[in-house]
Design a protein around this motif. Sequence first.
Motif, PDB file in Angstrom:
ATOM      1  N   PRO A   1      -7.897  -5.579  12.901  1.00 47.64           N
ATOM      2  CA  PRO A   1      -9.273  -5.978  12.535  1.00 47.64           C
ATOM      3  C   PRO A   1     -10.034  -4.941  11.721  1.00 47.64           C
ATOM      4  N   ASP A   2      -9.655  -3.666  11.871  1.00 42.92           N
ATOM      5  CA  ASP A   2     -10.338  -2.600  11.119  1.00 42.92           C
ATOM      6  C   ASP A   2      -9.750  -2.399   9.729  1.00 42.92           C
ATOM      7  N   GLY A   3      -8.681  -3.132   9.430  1.00 43.26           N
ATOM      8  CA  GLY A   3      -8.046  -2.985   8.123  1.00 43.26           C
ATOM      9  C   GLY A   3      -6.920  -1.985   8.097  1.00 43.26           C
ATOM     10  N   SER A   4      -6.661  -1.330   9.244  1.00 43.03           N
ATOM     11  CA  SER A   4      -5.561  -0.361   9.297  1.00 43.03           C
ATOM     12  C   SER A   4      -4.230  -1.085   9.450  1.00 43.03           C
ATOM     13  N   TRP A   5      -3.155  -0.410   9.024  1.00 40.27           N
ATOM     14  CA  TRP A   5      -1.830  -1.019   9.090  1.00 40.27           C
ATOM     15  C   TRP A   5      -1.213  -0.847  10.477  1.00 40.27           C
ATOM     16  N   GLU A   6      -0.755  -1.968  11.031  1.00 41.76           N
ATOM     17  CA  GLU A   6      -0.020  -1.912  12.293  1.00 41.76           C
ATOM     18  C   GLU A   6       1.278  -1.140  12.086  1.00 41.76           C
ATOM     19  N   CYS A   7       1.743  -0.503  13.158  1.00 35.23           N
ATOM     20  CA  CYS A   7       3.010   0.253  13.149  1.00 35.23           C
ATOM     21  C   CYS A   7       2.997   1.382  12.113  1.00 35.23           C
ATOM     22  N   GLU A   8       1.799   1.719  11.618  1.00 38.53           N
ATOM     23  CA  GLU A   8       1.647   2.772  10.613  1.00 38.53           C
ATOM     24  C   GLU A   8       2.588   2.540   9.418  1.00 38.53           C
ATOM     25  N   LEU A   9       2.609   1.294   8.965  1.00 35.59           N
ATOM     26  CA  LEU A   9       3.494   0.944   7.855  1.00 35.59           C
ATOM     27  C   LEU A   9       3.148   1.706   6.585  1.00 35.59           C
ATOM     28  N   ASP A  10       1.865   2.069   6.415  1.00 37.12           N
ATOM     29  CA  ASP A  10       1.464   2.812   5.221  1.00 37.12           C
ATOM     30  C   ASP A  10       2.038   4.228   5.214  1.00 37.12           C
ATOM     31  N   LYS A  11       2.534   4.678   6.365  1.00 38.85           N
ATOM     32  CA  LYS A  11       3.209   5.979   6.431  1.00 38.85           C
ATOM     33  C   LYS A  11       4.720   5.803   6.428  1.00 38.85           C
ATOM     34  N   LEU A  12       5.155   4.754   7.110  1.00 36.95           N
ATOM     35  CA  LEU A  12       6.594   4.533   7.253  1.00 36.95           C
ATOM     36  C   LEU A  12       7.263   4.210   5.911  1.00 36.95           C
ATOM     37  N   PHE A  13       6.729   3.228   5.187  1.00 36.32           N
ATOM     38  CA  PHE A  13       7.399   2.793   3.962  1.00 36.32           C
ATOM     39  C   PHE A  13       7.513   3.905   2.912  1.00 36.32           C
ATOM     40  N   PRO A  14       6.437   4.664   2.620  1.00 36.48           N
ATOM     41  CA  PRO A  14       6.584   5.755   1.647  1.00 36.48           C
ATOM     42  C   PRO A  14       7.637   6.773   2.075  1.00 36.48           C
ATOM     43  N   ARG A  15       7.694   7.005   3.403  1.00 35.42           N
ATOM     44  CA  ARG A  15       8.681   7.972   3.913  1.00 35.42           C
ATOM     45  C   ARG A  15      10.100   7.445   3.709  1.00 35.42           C
ATOM     46  N   MET A  16      10.321   6.175   3.989  1.00 33.52           N
ATOM     47  CA  MET A  16      11.670   5.597   3.929  1.00 33.52           C
ATOM     48  C   MET A  16      12.217   5.550   2.501  1.00 33.52           C
ATOM     49  N   VAL A  17      11.374   5.156   1.541  1.00 34.83           N
ATOM     50  CA  VAL A  17      11.888   4.918   0.188  1.00 34.83           C
ATOM     51  C   VAL A  17      12.280   6.206  -0.525  1.00 34.83           C
ATOM     52  N   ILE A  18      11.784   7.371  -0.043  1.00 36.13           N
ATOM     53  CA  ILE A  18      12.139   8.630  -0.709  1.00 36.13           C
ATOM     54  C   ILE A  18      13.187   9.427   0.063  1.00 36.13           C
ATOM     55  N   THR A  19      13.696   8.850   1.161  1.00 35.50           N
ATOM     56  CA  THR A  19      14.750   9.555   1.894  1.00 35.50           C
ATOM     57  C   THR A  19      16.015   9.602   1.046  1.00 35.50           C
TER      58      THR A  19
END
Length: 615
Positions: free
Chosen positions: A484-502
């Motif tokens: 409801p606050d506009g934040s990403w569940e499961c911290e996806l905004d941190k997870l995806f950037p981390r995964m794609v540059i591994t």
Amino acid sequence: MMMMAFGNDGKRRGQETMNLDLKKRKVEFALPDESGDDKEFTTEMYKRFLKSALGDLEKNDSSQLDMVSHKVSQPANSGSRISLENLEILLDVLAKNINKIDTSKGTPLIQSIINFEKWWELPSYTLSKYISFIRILCSSIPKWWQDVSMSLISGFHLSPEKTESHHSMLKYFLQMIPSSMGYIDVYLVRFFPNNNDTTKILVNYISNTLTLTTYCKELQFQAWSLIMEKTISLDVALQNELDELDDDIDDFEESDEEEEEEEEAGDDGADEGEEDEIDGEGIKDLQNDDNDDSDEDEDAMEGEEEYNVEVSQSIKDLSTKLDNILTLVSSRLEQDVTPQSLMTGEGVTIFNTLTTLFKSHVLPTYYTKSIQYIMFHISQQQVELMDAFLVTLIDISFSPTESSEKKIKSLQYLGSYIARAKKLSRTQIIFVASYLTSWLNRYVLEREEEVDQSGGMERFKHFYAAFQALCYIFCFRYQMFRDPDGSWECELDKLFPRMVITKFNPLKYCNENVMLMFARIAQHEDVAFCFSIIENNNNERLRGIIGRGDSNQRSSSQPVASSAWSLATRQQFIDLQSYFPYDPLFLKHYKRMMKDYYIEWSEAGGEYESDEYED
């Protein structure tokens, strides 16, 4: 003179009447169709004849009884078949003298009665006598139940309206002789129609088999196992036909010169083409969800060689059979798995049976298109069943004892199910996503350093399958991942950037169509930026780096060990990663039935339906 004439005339008429009566009685004895006293007299005569025949049988003379057996065994449309009246008398007499025909010479008569053609179409009164005799026969001489049950099961090809008596007798004797279930199970397999039988026969047989499970719970697993096996056989046969059609069309469209040009373009270019060509899979082709694939098949056939028309007819036949069978099965399940049946436990038993068969039969079978929708549909009948199916998929996906291929297949099912199942709650979706993100984070921490060690990238295909499943879910459900606050569940905004540059570089090794759509949505939603990495990966492919390039030319995100990944291994991995179990159905009626349970890409993708993401 007149008196004499009158007397002679009376005498002559009396003789004629007597002769006529004798003739009439003779006719009535064979085919009694008169009424009144003469019929009653004939009935008594036939009873005496049968008793005399039974008496002769005790003297080892079966000649008279063999005559009766011959009449009973005649086809239903034969004029020489035993009449209904005589059949009723025969059944009554034999029921009272059952032990007298329990001899080798009495066997032909018993067999002719058991196999009496179209006995189920007898008038109700005669039918009741027939069923009564069968009950007395099998109760008195149990060995005959095996023959009777075989006859009953073989009748499962009939429509359900004609098999009420079949099931009545089966139910009665399964309760009386529980040990008979063993050979009834064998008969179910023996008489199951093959793929070349008509749709009507296949549907009738499955319908009757499902009816059997309603009063014989002990055979429920065997019956469902048989139905699943045969339906999978149809599904695979259809897929083989479709693959053959694709191959024929490709051969027709491509010249030898074009094939040579593709080979000269480099192995990796061919890889890219084949990855896109895994049509109907992934998100790219889901833009055409609403099109009926059967129509597409017909369109594809226009202008092709004649032999292709035969293939398309085969596709049509197999599609019709599969469509009708799955519609029947899911309709019956919808009736059987209800809140009430779940409370009593019967619905739970059915669901557990299907879950077991899903794991043992459906999941290990490659590239089925339709059979998996049985679980897709039944699980969405209740929240608890969706939970159970999700737990099953998660358990298989991350089990230390399962094979790598089975874990990848299960992840494909998990991602496809979460993306497509309309009845899923946001809580369930977030739970699965949370599980996947936790596992991915842990995997990177524990194994990223292995990328620089010797060995091909196929070592990490479990990671790629899990990441691809999460991306696929995100493409369909991204709107649910903001709180409801506009934040990403499961911290996806941190997870995806981390995964794609591994060092694993998942944007390179996961399905290209899914990664392209994910990149577009992720960028638009400001959760990750992937196109620069994708472009760099594409440039490396064009330079022919994979498998034979100079390590000095590799980017920091390209693992050294990738050179150990052969073309054959990579293609096998691409094929495995390009399977989406709940891609749109092309079975007309069944697709309509799934409408309320299924999310089309056009419903989820919205503004991302166009091809602009390829720019």
